[in-house]
Design an enzyme around this catalytic site. Structure first.
Site, PDB file in Angstrom:
ATOM      1  N   SER A  77      -6.572   5.980   1.869  1.00 34.80           N
ATOM      2  CA  SER A  77      -7.147   7.313   2.068  1.00 34.80           C
ATOM      3  C   SER A  77      -8.540   7.383   1.458  1.00 34.80           C
ATOM      4  CB  SER A  77      -6.257   8.374   1.414  1.00 34.80           C
ATOM      5  OG  SER A  77      -6.874   9.646   1.417  1.00 34.80           O
ATOM      6  N   TYR A  91      -1.496  11.549  -5.685  1.00 33.05           N
ATOM      7  CA  TYR A  91      -1.798  10.969  -4.367  1.00 33.05           C
ATOM      8  C   TYR A  91      -3.105  10.182  -4.412  1.00 33.05           C
ATOM      9  CZ  TYR A  91      -2.947  10.614   0.585  1.00 33.05           C
ATOM     10  OH  TYR A  91      -3.288  10.134   1.829  1.00 33.05           O
TER      11      TYR A  91
END
Length: 286
Positions: free
Chosen positions: A176, A190
């Site tokens: 990501s 995350y």
């Protein structure tokens, strides 16, 4: 050096974790449409079965020769990863491509961020990526395509006496851009897990390269998925406006990047973190 040979993945065996939904589903369709045999694995057995059925119906309407197989498992557990590796080894002699896509996110205010968020996300998004890849390494090693021993000296590169690897097996991690930049949302575990995944991929590239396996990461920006649904619902237009390309990712973007890395065209890419975000990670927030 025609385009079909250079970018083709027909006949390759592929395992995609989280391949039934979101970005994983987009990638699964791309591989099936282009002739690969795709194993779809996630905790949601019904979703795996549905995705495989839909993709096989799609493949039957084309001449690609691709197919999909449901292989559900809880990949947050070491036992689940081991079971997937064992079942796959009973069905296939080799694995050409492993795409580590399964993941989760968790948002909460800094002062309220819970312990179990760290445990869940670091385990699934990072630790089990290592566990599954490690368990599948023997199958991946068998998929590496080498030159003949007699031509090794003219090709250059690493050789163990059995030829030089010219078309390695591939491990592709779905990372990501939040592992590269600091996100605005309070998704601490995350973003940390994805930053760790990016570096784990580089470490794997050094370890696995000599074994005929490459390791690369796609640092993805916003794509339409269940994980992003609420964010896109509330901030979708702002997210599009902030992107230099004025949009979010499409299935073709996700699948295309993976197809490149999995094809002969991507055989010399190893240890890379490719930003797949339209350039939004480059844009200053101040």
């Amino acid at each position: 050096m025609d385009v079909n040979t250079l970018f083709g993945i027909k006949g390759k065996v592929v395992l995609i974790t989280g391949g039934a939904k979101g970005i994983g589903r987009m990638i699964s369709e791309g591989f099936v449409r282009n002739g690969a045999k795709v194993y779809i694995s996630s905790r949601d057995a019904a979703a795996c079965e549905t995705a495989a059925s839909e993709l096989n119906a799609l493949a039957s309407k084309t001449s690609s020769g691709g197919s999909a197989v449901s292989l559900p498992a809880d990949l947050s557990s070491a036992e689940g990863c081991t079971r997937v590796a064992h079942e796959l080894s009973q069905r296939e002699q080799k694995l050409h491509v492993l795409i580590n896509n399964s993941g989760a996110t968790w948002g909460a205010a800094y002062d309220e961020y819970p312990e179990n968020a760290w445990t869940k996300l670091l385990t699934l998004n990072l630790h089990r990526v290592f566990t599954l890849t490690q368990a599948l390494t023997p199958l991946l090693e068998k998929a590496a395509k080498k030159t003949s021993s007699s031509s090794s000296s003219s090709e250059g590169g690493r050789s163990d006496g059995g030829g030089v690897v010219i078309d390695p097996a591939r491990v592709i991690h779905i990372g990501s851009i939040d592992g590269i930049r600091v996100p605005l949302l309070p998704t601490y575990a995350y973003s940390a897990s994805k930053a760790g995944l990016h570096h784990l991929s580089r470490h794997m590239a050094v370890e696995l390269g000599p074994r005929g396996i490459t390791s690369n990461t796609l640092a993805c920006g916003p794509f339409p998925s269940k994980m992003m649904a609420a964010t896109l619902r509330d901030f979708g237009e702002d997210i599009k406006a902030a992107n230099p390309l004025g949009r979010i990712g499409t299935p073709e973007d996700a699948a295309g990047a993976c197809l490149f890395l999995a094809s002969r065209a991507g055989a010399f890419v190893n240890g890379a973190t490719v930003t797949l975000d339209g350039g939004v990670a480059l844009v200053s927030k101040i």
